[in-house]
Motif scaffolding. Structure first.
Motif, PDB file in Angstrom:
ATOM      1  N   ASN A 142       0.862  -1.049   0.121  1.00  0.00           N
ATOM      2  CA  ASN A 142      -0.253   0.006  -0.091  1.00  0.00           C
ATOM      3  C   ASN A 142       1.017   1.210  -0.066  1.00  0.00           C
ATOM      4  OD1 ASN A 142      -1.543   2.172   0.565  1.00  0.00           O
ATOM      5  ND2 ASN A 142      -2.990   1.275   1.974  1.00  0.00           N
ATOM      6  N   HIS A 143       1.120   1.712  -1.071  1.00  0.00           N
ATOM      7  CA  HIS A 143       2.076   2.853  -1.302  1.00  0.00           C
ATOM      8  C   HIS A 143       1.731   4.208  -0.497  1.00  0.00           C
ATOM      9  CE1 HIS A 143       4.767   0.754  -3.984  1.00  0.00           C
ATOM     10  NE2 HIS A 143       3.682   0.661  -4.793  1.00  0.00           N
ATOM     11  N   VAL A 144       0.506   4.438  -0.119  1.00  0.00           N
ATOM     12  CA  VAL A 144      -0.098   5.447   0.659  1.00  0.00           C
ATOM     13  C   VAL A 144       0.469   5.475   1.813  1.00  0.00           C
ATOM     14  CG1 VAL A 144      -2.248   6.490   1.165  1.00  0.00           C
ATOM     15  CG2 VAL A 144      -1.942   5.624  -1.175  1.00  0.00           C
ATOM     16  N   LYS A 145       0.980   4.342   2.400  1.00  0.00           N
ATOM     17  CA  LYS A 145       1.038   4.045   3.909  1.00  0.00           C
ATOM     18  C   LYS A 145       2.680   4.015   3.904  1.00  0.00           C
ATOM     19  CE  LYS A 145      -3.087   1.821   5.691  1.00  0.00           C
ATOM     20  NZ  LYS A 145      -3.400   0.480   6.024  1.00  0.00           N
ATOM     21  N   ILE A 146       3.154   4.456   3.079  1.00  0.00           N
ATOM     22  CA  ILE A 146       4.946   4.682   3.140  1.00  0.00           C
ATOM     23  C   ILE A 146       5.120   5.658   4.188  1.00  0.00           C
ATOM     24  CG2 ILE A 146       5.325   6.707   1.524  1.00  0.00           C
ATOM     25  CD1 ILE A 146       7.775   4.790   0.573  1.00  0.00           C
ATOM     26  N   LYS A 147       6.188   5.633   4.921  1.00  0.00           N
ATOM     27  CA  LYS A 147       6.625   6.485   5.905  1.00  0.00           C
ATOM     28  C   LYS A 147       8.208   6.614   5.840  1.00  0.00           C
ATOM     29  CE  LYS A 147       3.414   5.659   9.521  1.00  0.00           C
ATOM     30  NZ  LYS A 147       3.125   4.363  10.178  1.00  0.00           N
ATOM     31  N   TRP A 148       8.646   8.170   5.786  1.00  0.00           N
ATOM     32  CA  TRP A 148      10.080   8.393   6.112  1.00  0.00           C
ATOM     33  C   TRP A 148      10.157   9.124   7.254  1.00  0.00           C
ATOM     34  CZ3 TRP A 148       7.712   9.264   0.756  1.00  0.00           C
ATOM     35  CH2 TRP A 148       8.458   8.557  -0.065  1.00  0.00           C
ATOM     36  N   MET A 202      16.428   0.827   8.937  1.00  0.00           N
ATOM     37  CA  MET A 202      16.945   1.937   9.559  1.00  0.00           C
ATOM     38  C   MET A 202      18.418   2.221   9.223  1.00  0.00           C
ATOM     39  SD  MET A 202      14.469   2.092  11.843  1.00  0.00           S
ATOM     40  CE  MET A 202      14.965   3.015  13.377  1.00  0.00           C
ATOM     41  N   ARG A 203      18.683   3.567   9.474  1.00  0.00           N
ATOM     42  CA  ARG A 203      19.901   4.045   8.842  1.00  0.00           C
ATOM     43  C   ARG A 203      21.054   3.071   9.363  1.00  0.00           C
ATOM     44  NH1 ARG A 203      21.164   8.856   6.593  1.00  0.00           N
ATOM     45  NH2 ARG A 203      23.414   8.857   5.983  1.00  0.00           N
ATOM     46  N   GLN A 204      21.086   2.349  10.451  1.00  0.00           N
ATOM     47  CA  GLN A 204      22.219   1.461  10.957  1.00  0.00           C
ATOM     48  C   GLN A 204      22.237   0.150  10.239  1.00  0.00           C
ATOM     49  OE1 GLN A 204      19.850   2.965  12.850  1.00  0.00           O
ATOM     50  NE2 GLN A 204      19.098   1.509  14.503  1.00  0.00           N
ATOM     51  N   PHE A 208      20.623  -0.499   4.294  1.00  0.00           N
ATOM     52  CA  PHE A 208      20.030   0.685   4.275  1.00  0.00           C
ATOM     53  C   PHE A 208      19.780   1.497   2.946  1.00  0.00           C
ATOM     54  CE2 PHE A 208      19.216   5.350   5.357  1.00  0.00           C
ATOM     55  CZ  PHE A 208      17.902   5.398   6.018  1.00  0.00           C
ATOM     56  N   GLN A 209      21.093   1.590   2.502  1.00  0.00           N
ATOM     57  CA  GLN A 209      21.007   2.368   1.097  1.00  0.00           C
ATOM     58  C   GLN A 209      20.433   1.778   0.140  1.00  0.00           C
ATOM     59  OE1 GLN A 209      22.501   5.327   0.653  1.00  0.00           O
ATOM     60  NE2 GLN A 209      23.218   5.623   3.085  1.00  0.00           N
ATOM     61  N   THR A 210      20.603   0.375   0.081  1.00  0.00           N
ATOM     62  CA  THR A 210      19.770  -0.202  -1.089  1.00  0.00           C
ATOM     63  C   THR A 210      18.293   0.014  -1.040  1.00  0.00           C
ATOM     64  OG1 THR A 210      21.373  -2.070  -0.646  1.00  0.00           O
ATOM     65  CG2 THR A 210      19.354  -2.490  -2.246  1.00  0.00           C
ATOM     66  N   PHE A 256       9.771   3.099   6.045  1.00  0.00           N
ATOM     67  CA  PHE A 256       8.773   1.859   6.210  1.00  0.00           C
ATOM     68  C   PHE A 256       7.855   1.821   5.126  1.00  0.00           C
ATOM     69  CE2 PHE A 256       4.296   0.901   7.537  1.00  0.00           C
ATOM     70  CZ  PHE A 256       4.618  -0.313   8.205  1.00  0.00           C
ATOM     71  N   MET A 257       7.968   0.761   4.452  1.00  0.00           N
ATOM     72  CA  MET A 257       7.119   0.383   3.371  1.00  0.00           C
ATOM     73  C   MET A 257       5.897  -0.712   3.625  1.00  0.00           C
ATOM     74  SD  MET A 257       9.443   0.725   0.000  1.00  0.00           S
ATOM     75  CE  MET A 257       8.223   0.391  -1.269  1.00  0.00           C
TER      76      MET A 257
END
Ligand code: SAM
Length: 267
Positions: A142-148, A202-204, A208-210, A256-257
């Motif tokens: 559900n692409h509407v529920k993405i969170k950054w 998460m950044r750690q 994460f980069q991928t 978060f996807m």
């Protein structure tokens, strides 16, 4: 061009670091729990076969795995890369026109229905290819529920909203993950079960980069398509991509996807 053809054009994918780096274990977890040695499995929309090759390892030489995709370039790459994996075949073909009837223990499709204008038709075809008593399992967002976290730059938010409009205008459902349960019941599948498979990074984390770079890729590749179709200005696309890459370097903490697996039994 019909909505159906527009969706087909917009769905066209190049091989990418993201799909190539996926594995059965990290990117189709519910399927990994279901499959057993000796099973026959069809993976539709298999891309370059990264997940499909993991499926073949689990079912082993007693089993059979077919990976299918409508993009001949991706199928060629999959064939070359996994030519030594026993029991694994890659075929070029369309989810709307599967040449199978009551043939597989499990028919799966991961991150594919989100790209279709007629996902219910695709699902009917998947059911047709499944044996009686076999399972269909679909994984989608559900692409509407993405969170950054923190929020992406305004230019990228603008691009992302335009991307979602560009998709839905061609009939794709941005919220398809939350429709899967109803869709499964509507095609007569039983024992329908939904499992959360959200992708949180998460950044750690080492990958994460991928994960976070997926949207820089979308801004570049799908963005170019959106520009050529007059959906967004090149300048807006370019600024979004550039701001987003800077945000990744300097600020990005979490992505978060929202992803669900739906499964059901053919009776
Ligand atoms: C986002 S990729 C997912 C690849 C892989 N399943 C994964 O989870 O990494 C979507 C794939 O669906 C394929 N696809 C799109 N429309 C299709 C169709 N009508 N029939 C078969 N494959 C299709 C694309 O070519 C692409 O490889």
């Amino acid at each position: 061009m019909t909505m159906f053809e527009t969706a087909k054009n917009r769905a066209k994918l190049k091989s990418s670091g993201v799909i190539d780096s996926r594995t059965l274990e990290n990117s189709h977890k519910r399927l990994r729990e279901i499959i057993r040695p000796g099973m026959t499995i069809l993976d539709v929309g298999c891309g370059t076969g990264a997940i499909t090759s993991g499926i073949a390892k689990v079912v082993g030489v007693e089993g059979k795995v077919v990976g299918m995709d409508n993009n001949p370039e991706l199928i060629a790459k999959a064939r070359e890369k996994y030519k030594d994996t026993p029991g694994l075949t890659f075929l070029e073909g369309d989810i709307y026109n599967l040449p199978f009837y009551n043939e597989f223990d499990v028919v799966t499709s991961a991150r594919v229905l989100q790209w279709l204008a007629q996902p219910q038709e695709a699902l009917k075809n998947m059911v047709k290819a499944t044996k009686l008593g076999g399972k269909v399992i679909v994984l989608d967002y559900n692409h509407v529920k993405i969170k950054w976290e923190p929020e992406v730059p305004k230019s990228m938010k603008y691009f992302y909203d335009a991307f979602l409009r560009w998709r839905s205008e061609s009939g794709m459902d941005n919220t398809i993950a939350d429709k899967l349960s109803g869709m499964f019941k509507a095609v007569g599948l039983e024992e329908v079960k939904i499992t959360a498979q959200h992708e949180e990074s998460m950044r750690q984390d080492k990958d994460f980069q991928t994960h976070i770079a997926i949207w820089a890729g979308v801004a570049s590749v799908k963005g170019a398509q959106m520009v050529s179709e007059g959906f967004i200005e090149e300048k807006q696309r370019e600024v979004a991509e550039c701001d987003y890459k800077k945000w990744i370097e300097e600020e990005a903490k979490r992505q978060f996807m929202y992803l669900l697996a739906a499964e059901g039994v053919k009776v």
